[in-house]
Design a protein around this motif. Structure first.
Motif, PDB file in Angstrom:
ATOM      1  N   LYS A  20      11.834 -11.703  -3.766  1.00 36.63           N
ATOM      2  CA  LYS A  20      12.491 -12.094  -2.521  1.00 36.63           C
ATOM      3  C   LYS A  20      11.484 -12.508  -1.452  1.00 36.63           C
ATOM      4  N   LYS A  21      10.197 -12.260  -1.673  1.00 38.89           N
ATOM      5  CA  LYS A  21       9.151 -12.595  -0.698  1.00 38.89           C
ATOM      6  C   LYS A  21       9.422 -11.935   0.665  1.00 38.89           C
ATOM      7  N   SER A  22       9.733 -10.664   0.603  1.00 37.93           N
ATOM      8  CA  SER A  22      10.017  -9.937   1.840  1.00 37.93           C
ATOM      9  C   SER A  22       9.716  -8.454   1.632  1.00 37.93           C
ATOM     10  N   ILE A  23       9.701  -7.701   2.733  1.00 39.72           N
ATOM     11  CA  ILE A  23       9.426  -6.268   2.684  1.00 39.72           C
ATOM     12  C   ILE A  23      10.681  -5.514   2.305  1.00 39.72           C
ATOM     13  N   CYS A  83      -1.263 -10.860   7.492  1.00 35.14           N
ATOM     14  CA  CYS A  83      -0.264  -9.821   7.745  1.00 35.14           C
ATOM     15  C   CYS A  83      -0.498  -8.586   6.879  1.00 35.14           C
ATOM     16  N   TRP A 106       6.474  -4.828  -1.043  1.00 31.61           N
ATOM     17  CA  TRP A 106       6.603  -6.276  -0.902  1.00 31.61           C
ATOM     18  C   TRP A 106       7.235  -6.809  -2.183  1.00 31.61           C
ATOM     19  N   SER A 107       8.417  -7.401  -2.035  1.00 34.92           N
ATOM     20  CA  SER A 107       9.117  -7.915  -3.199  1.00 34.92           C
ATOM     21  C   SER A 107       8.566  -9.287  -3.556  1.00 34.92           C
TER      22      SER A 107
END
Length: 375
Positions: A370-373, A282, A366-367
């Motif tokens: 939080k493992k998210s954008i 990704c 990319w945090s």
């Protein structure tokens, strides 16, 4: 004598009329030798001023009917000539002839290429050159094309990666996206990306140009359908000649530029993190879009202006951050995350820059927590 003869002839011809007239009624003989009459002097006084200069009387302009008709005929002929005018004709020139001695000398190695040599044309002829036009069109052209991941990475196993590259030939803005497949995917991801890119340009009239591949033609026509609900007055389609992609050379050159930029960014990032980035990861899709964005905001054209400034009127003024760079990002105070953690929670968190968002203008982070954008 002549005067008496003329009088006699006059009396013989008009004898009957003269008998009825008396002597008093006979017209007085006037000659040039006789002095001027008083009425003649009165006429002279009316036409000469006190200083002896001749008076000029204003006379209304007279119209010559014949001249007016001739002028109308000339105007009609000029109009006909104007209608028959045409732009300068471009014609193909013949290859010319060569002498027998010149041909025999050239036949030894056939170097350099000569258009008058039949064997040079058969073996090395490239057809008509598609030279860059010096005339600027009134409508912007948005050209796009597919190319495979192996054209970017040079690896034969990267056929699964499909990339679509697009460029506005008026503003020189470049776009690139990794797509699930060629043609139309079930979620119409490619159509939505194309639609978003064109709307960002702000054109109300545009020409979509592609080659004649069936997959890209399907994408082009579905994109045109998607614009029926948008505020775009005119959307046209254009295609390169059949089996000749050289007429779409501008888009092909853009594909090569994007591929070089992707290879550069990937090589730099892999060297820094000491890991290989798979093309189907990704993160690689984010890298593709970021490479095209850098070409839009950083590359100057022949006039010294970047595509971004040509479109927006100003330079891209935000501070740059490298792709994959570790950073601290500020958590928005009005976001749900901030309200849940409370006012005493840390306002800055660790993240990684994975690109830039055009609208609104902000970094894509990319945090790592939080493992998210995070935008």
């Amino acid at each position: 004598m002549e005067q008496e003869a003329s009088e006699k002839l006059f009396k013989d011809v008009f004898e009957d009329e003269l008998e009825d007239m008396g002597e008093d009624e006979f017209p007085e003989r006037v000659t040039d030798d006789e002095p001027f009459d008083e009425r003649d002097f009165e006429l002279i006084e009316r036409n000469v001023d006190e200083d002896g200069n001749e008076k000029f009387w204003e006379v209304e302009e007279t119209i010559d009917v014949e001249e007016e008709e001739e002028e109308e005929e000339e105007e009609e002929e000029e109009e006909e000539e104007e209608e028959e005018e045409a732009p300068k004709r471009n014609t193909l020139r013949g290859p010319g002839d060569s002498s027998a001695e010149e041909y025999e000398e050239h036949r030894i190695d056939h170097i350099p290429f000569r258009s008058w040599c039949l064997y040079c044309v058969r073996g090395r002829g490239a057809g008509i050159q598609h030279r860059r036009s010096t005339e600027m069109g009134s409508l912007p052209v948005f050209g796009f094309e597919y190319f495979l991941g192996k054209e970017v990475t040079g690896e034969e196993s990267d056929d699964a990666l499909k990339i679509i590259v697009a460029k506005c030939q008026m503003t020189k803005c470049t776009y690139a996206h990794g797509v699930p497949q060629k043609g139309l995917d079930p979620k119409l991801y490619a159509v939505e990306r194309m639609k978003r890119d064109i709307l960002w340009l702000g054109h109300n009239k545009i020409i979509l140009k592609s080659d004649n591949e069936s997959a890209i033609l399907a994408l082009l026509r579905d994109t045109i359908k998607a614009f029926r609900t948008e505020n775009i007055e005119n959307t046209q389609e254009s295609h390169s000649a059949a089996y000749d992609s050289s007429s779409n050379a501008t888009t092909e050159a853009t594909c090569r530029s994007v591929a070089r930029q992707i290879r550069t960014l990937r090589s730099c990032l892999e060297s820094r993190i000491k890991k290989n980035i798979p093309v189907l990861h990704c993160l690689f899709y984010r890298l593709i879009e970021h490479a095209a964005w850098l070409l839009t905001i950083r590359t100057s054209q022949s006039d010294g202006i970047t595509p971004y400034k040509r479109l927006k009127g100003i330079h891209f003024g935000m501070k740059m951050l490298g792709f994959g760079e570790s950073c601290l990002y500020k958590v928005p105070q009005k976001s749900p995350e901030a309200s849940l953690e409370g006012k005493l929670a840390s306002r800055w968190q660790d993240g990684v820059c994975v690109g830039f968002s055009r609208d609104p203008k902000e970094f894509v982070i990319w945090s790592s927590v939080k493992k998210s954008i995070i935008r």
